[in-house]
Design a protein around this motif. Structure first.
Motif, PDB file in Angstrom:
ATOM      1  N   PHE A 132       0.855  -1.204   0.000  1.00  0.00           N
ATOM      2  CA  PHE A 132       0.000   0.000   0.000  1.00  0.00           C
ATOM      3  C   PHE A 132       0.887   1.249   0.000  1.00  0.00           C
ATOM      4  CE2 PHE A 132      -2.411   3.464   1.900  1.00  0.00           C
ATOM      5  CZ  PHE A 132      -3.571   3.419   1.148  1.00  0.00           C
ATOM      6  N   CYS A 133       0.525   2.207  -0.832  1.00  0.00           N
ATOM      7  CA  CYS A 133       1.370   3.377  -1.081  1.00  0.00           C
ATOM      8  C   CYS A 133       1.853   4.047   0.208  1.00  0.00           C
ATOM      9  CB  CYS A 133       0.590   4.392  -1.906  1.00  0.00           C
ATOM     10  SG  CYS A 133       1.531   5.892  -2.185  1.00  0.00           S
ATOM     11  N   LEU A 134       3.182   4.193   0.295  1.00  0.00           N
ATOM     12  CA  LEU A 134       3.762   4.855   1.469  1.00  0.00           C
ATOM     13  C   LEU A 134       3.411   6.332   1.505  1.00  0.00           C
ATOM     14  CD1 LEU A 134       7.496   3.801   1.934  1.00  0.00           C
ATOM     15  CD2 LEU A 134       5.685   3.759   3.630  1.00  0.00           C
ATOM     16  N   GLY A 135       3.243   6.924   0.330  1.00  0.00           N
ATOM     17  CA  GLY A 135       3.055   8.377   0.254  1.00  0.00           C
ATOM     18  C   GLY A 135       1.598   8.799   0.145  1.00  0.00           C
ATOM     19  N   ALA A 136       0.668   7.884   0.434  1.00  0.00           N
ATOM     20  CA  ALA A 136      -0.754   8.187   0.187  1.00  0.00           C
ATOM     21  C   ALA A 136      -1.212   9.451   0.918  1.00  0.00           C
ATOM     22  CB  ALA A 136      -1.622   6.996   0.593  1.00  0.00           C
TER      23      ALA A 136
ATOM     24  N   LEU B  34       0.569  11.845   2.205  1.00  0.00           N
ATOM     25  CA  LEU B  34       1.298  13.024   1.719  1.00  0.00           C
ATOM     26  C   LEU B  34       0.677  13.530   0.409  1.00  0.00           C
ATOM     27  CD1 LEU B  34       3.683  14.992   1.736  1.00  0.00           C
ATOM     28  CD2 LEU B  34       5.080  13.205   0.661  1.00  0.00           C
ATOM     29  N   ALA B  35       0.409  12.612  -0.500  1.00  0.00           N
ATOM     30  CA  ALA B  35      -0.176  13.007  -1.794  1.00  0.00           C
ATOM     31  C   ALA B  35      -1.524  13.677  -1.592  1.00  0.00           C
ATOM     32  CB  ALA B  35      -0.322  11.780  -2.697  1.00  0.00           C
ATOM     33  N   ARG B  36      -2.332  13.106  -0.680  1.00  0.00           N
ATOM     34  CA  ARG B  36      -3.667  13.690  -0.424  1.00  0.00           C
ATOM     35  C   ARG B  36      -3.530  15.127   0.074  1.00  0.00           C
ATOM     36  NH1 ARG B  36      -4.939   8.321   2.392  1.00  0.00           N
ATOM     37  NH2 ARG B  36      -6.557   7.369   1.097  1.00  0.00           N
TER      38      ARG B  36
HETATM   39  C1  HEM Z   1      -1.590  10.388  -6.140  1.00  0.00           C
HETATM   40  C2  HEM Z   1      -0.428  10.017  -5.738  1.00  0.00           C
HETATM   41  C3  HEM Z   1       0.012   8.587  -5.625  1.00  0.00           C
HETATM   42  C4  HEM Z   1      -0.574   7.448  -6.120  1.00  0.00           C
HETATM   43  C5  HEM Z   1      -1.873   7.327  -6.929  1.00  0.00           C
HETATM   44  C6  HEM Z   1       0.277   6.348  -5.730  1.00  0.00           C
HETATM   45  C7  HEM Z   1       0.009   5.012  -6.012  1.00  0.00           C
HETATM   46  C8  HEM Z   1       0.732   3.946  -5.517  1.00  0.00           C
HETATM   47  C9  HEM Z   1       0.361   2.570  -5.671  1.00  0.00           C
HETATM   48  C10 HEM Z   1      -0.857   2.054  -6.438  1.00  0.00           C
HETATM   49  C11 HEM Z   1       1.285   1.817  -5.016  1.00  0.00           C
HETATM   50  C12 HEM Z   1       1.291   0.301  -4.837  1.00  0.00           C
HETATM   51  C13 HEM Z   1       1.746  -0.426  -6.040  1.00  0.00           C
HETATM   52  C14 HEM Z   1       1.650  -1.912  -5.849  1.00  0.00           C
HETATM   53  O1  HEM Z   1       0.902  -2.412  -5.006  1.00  0.00           O
HETATM   54  O2  HEM Z   1       2.306  -2.635  -6.614  1.00  0.00           O
HETATM   55  C15 HEM Z   1       2.269   2.715  -4.473  1.00  0.00           C
HETATM   56  C16 HEM Z   1       3.390   2.324  -3.786  1.00  0.00           C
HETATM   57  C17 HEM Z   1       4.349   3.221  -3.352  1.00  0.00           C
HETATM   58  N1  HEM Z   1       4.265   4.593  -3.351  1.00  0.00           N
HETATM   59 FE1  HEM Z   1       2.756   5.720  -4.090  1.00  0.00          FE
HETATM   60  N2  HEM Z   1       1.355   6.835  -5.034  1.00  0.00           N
HETATM   61  C18 HEM Z   1       1.219   8.190  -4.937  1.00  0.00           C
HETATM   62  C19 HEM Z   1       2.075   9.050  -4.283  1.00  0.00           C
HETATM   63  C20 HEM Z   1       3.227   8.702  -3.644  1.00  0.00           C
HETATM   64  C21 HEM Z   1       4.110   9.601  -2.958  1.00  0.00           C
HETATM   65  C22 HEM Z   1       3.892  11.101  -2.793  1.00  0.00           C
HETATM   66  C23 HEM Z   1       5.182   8.841  -2.503  1.00  0.00           C
HETATM   67  C24 HEM Z   1       6.397   9.245  -1.735  1.00  0.00           C
HETATM   68  C25 HEM Z   1       6.769  10.411  -1.364  1.00  0.00           C
HETATM   69  C26 HEM Z   1       4.921   7.458  -2.887  1.00  0.00           C
HETATM   70  C27 HEM Z   1       5.758   6.411  -2.617  1.00  0.00           C
HETATM   71  C28 HEM Z   1       5.439   5.088  -2.822  1.00  0.00           C
HETATM   72  C29 HEM Z   1       6.312   3.985  -2.456  1.00  0.00           C
HETATM   73  C30 HEM Z   1       7.709   4.091  -1.843  1.00  0.00           C
HETATM   74  C31 HEM Z   1       5.628   2.811  -2.788  1.00  0.00           C
HETATM   75  C32 HEM Z   1       6.123   1.381  -2.604  1.00  0.00           C
HETATM   76  C33 HEM Z   1       5.577   0.818  -1.324  1.00  0.00           C
HETATM   77  C34 HEM Z   1       5.904  -0.630  -1.125  1.00  0.00           C
HETATM   78  O3  HEM Z   1       6.290  -1.329  -2.073  1.00  0.00           O
HETATM   79  O4  HEM Z   1       5.775  -1.093   0.011  1.00  0.00           O
HETATM   80  N3  HEM Z   1       3.732   7.420  -3.578  1.00  0.00           N
HETATM   81  N4  HEM Z   1       1.886   4.021  -4.765  1.00  0.00           N
END
Ligand code: HEM
Length: 411
Positions: A359-363, A365-367
């Protein structure tokens, strides 16, 4: 075995890089959900387009990333010699436990709800400064001039990138997303990916040296120290995960702001409602995430034979592509006209940030970034008009869904 389901008009059901698919994937999703909800693509992956299967796959331990095997299956045995794929194989996003647990554990504290809430004043300051500069101009590109700057500045802050190094990131090309698409890259695209990766590595190695000499209160210092400890993080993992954080931390959020602003302006009743009731912004952001997600898909591999997933047998080693954007429009979960933007929709809970251990780490923050950016923009430029809300220019990638430009004017 690769059936290639065609519609009556002879088009493929899942051709995600076709310009018309990128322009508006939602009618294609509806067709997938209603005619072949576990569609097998020409590239040999199953496409889970209903919420039930997509959501289950993300959370079920019988599925994992198995990145190296999955990539070799798609491209052949030599693919891991390509630096860009090797680097990506070290991302926490592509790892299974126990490596995933170890890597995520090293950075998770920087993303707690408390830490992110504390960033609100800084986020507001960046948005205000950006608008102070732009408002007198009477026009801008909402993507390049507005949406882009905020997430890049915030992730630079978090990674401890000194202000004097940032211009190159503000001018960044944002072409790296193609590697995430479920259509294999061409040799030219791989070469470009390798070149971008080499440039990023060169910069971040300099940053590691800087943070070794003068540590700061930032994620790079934290990870450099974990790497020096020897047992927690290898040098390749350090570089790859900083590149992941930088990329994941901005591209997606730029697109959330851009896609949200486009959706609002294409639905003037919802725009008027939000202007009249600014406190609806928190729910509006959830609805933007659902309505036109900036991440459309993520994949998993079956780690064992799965007898029945949505009526199909998934043999061990086969990929399932979870269509987040389609799950978000599934009437089984959103019975009240899912194709409609409704910023008052109750219980939105979109699948846009994934689910389960990745689950997104940055969720959060993005919101918060999107909430402050959009509400401040609407307050300070109440007569903002989009110059082309009907046919805007989309970026040519599928997984990362966002606009190239969104020209706007006011005054
Ligand atoms: C609207 C903004 C964002 C969306 C829609 C989004 C979406 C996602 C999704 C769908 C995943 C999971 C992918 C998977 O299950 O294979 C993910 C993982 C991740 N996201 Fe986001 N993200 C967003 C913003 C951010 C921000 C702002 C950061 C960091 C500053 C971030 C860092 C990460 C990281 C490090 C992962 C990997 C987590 C893991 O593998 O445990 N994301 N994101």
């Amino acid at each position: 075995m690769n059936e290639h389901v065609q519609t009556e008009a002879g088009e493929s059901l899942f051709n995600p890089l076709a310009p018309e698919f990128i322009r508006n994937p939602y009618p294609y999703y509806e067709r997938l959900r209603t005619t072949d909800p576990m569609h097998l693509t020409v590239h040999g992956a199953f496409v889970a387009s209903r919420h039930a299967e997509a959501s289950l796959v993300l959370r079920d331990k019988r599925f994992g990333k198995d990145y190296v095997e999955r990539t070799i299956r798609r491209y052949g045995p030599d693919i891991m010699k390509e630096p860009v794929f090797r680097s990506m194989s070290h991302w926490m996003l592509q790892q299974d436990p126990p490596d995933h647990t170890r890597l995520r554990g090293l950075v998770v504290k920087a993303f707690t709800a408390r830490r992110v809430e504390d960033m609100r004043p800084r986020i507001q300051q960046i948005v205000d400064e950006t608008l102070d500069r732009i408002v007198p101009q009477g026009k801008m590109d909402l993507i390049e001039d507005f949406a882009f700057r905020l997430p890049v500045t915030i992730i630079c802050d978090m990674l401890g990138i000194p202000p004097e190094h940032r211009e190159v990131f503000y001018a960044g090309s944002r072409d790296g997303g193609r590697i995430l698409d479920p259509v294999p890259m061409t040799p030219t695209e791989i070469a470009q990916g390798n070149a971008n990766n080499a440039m990023a590595q060169m910069y971040f190695h300099q940053l590691f040296e800087l943070r070794r000499k003068s540590p700061g209160d930032d994620l790079t210092t934290q990870l450099v120290q974990a790497e020096e400890d020897g047992s927690k993080l290898s040098n390749e993992e350090l570089t790859a995960n900083i590149i992941l954080l930088f990329g994941a931390g901005h591209e997606t959020t730029v697109n959330l702001i851009g896609n949200g602003l486009l959706a609002l302006h294409r639905n003037p009743d919802q725009l008027a409602l939000l202007k009249a009731n600014p406190s609806l912004i928190t729910n509006a952001i959830e609805e933007f995430l659902r309505y036109d997600s900036s991440v459309q898909l993520t994949g998993r591999v079956a780690l064992e034979d799965i007898e029945d997933l949505g009526g199909k047998k998934i043999p061990k080693g086969e990929s399932v592509l979870c269509l987040l954007g389609s799950a978000n429009h599934d009437p089984a979960v959103y019975p009240d006209r899912p194709e409609r933007l409704d910023i008052t929709r109750p219980n939105v809970k979109p699948l846009s940030f994934g689910g389960g251990i990745h689950f997104c780490l940055g969720a959060q923050l993005a919101r918060i970034e999107a909430e402050i950016a959009i509400s401040t923009l609407l307050r300070r430029l109440p007569d903002l008009r989009l110059d082309d809300a009907v046919n805007p220019e989309w970026r040519p990638t599928f997984v990362l869904r966002g606009l190239k430009h969104l020209p706007a004017s006011w005054g």
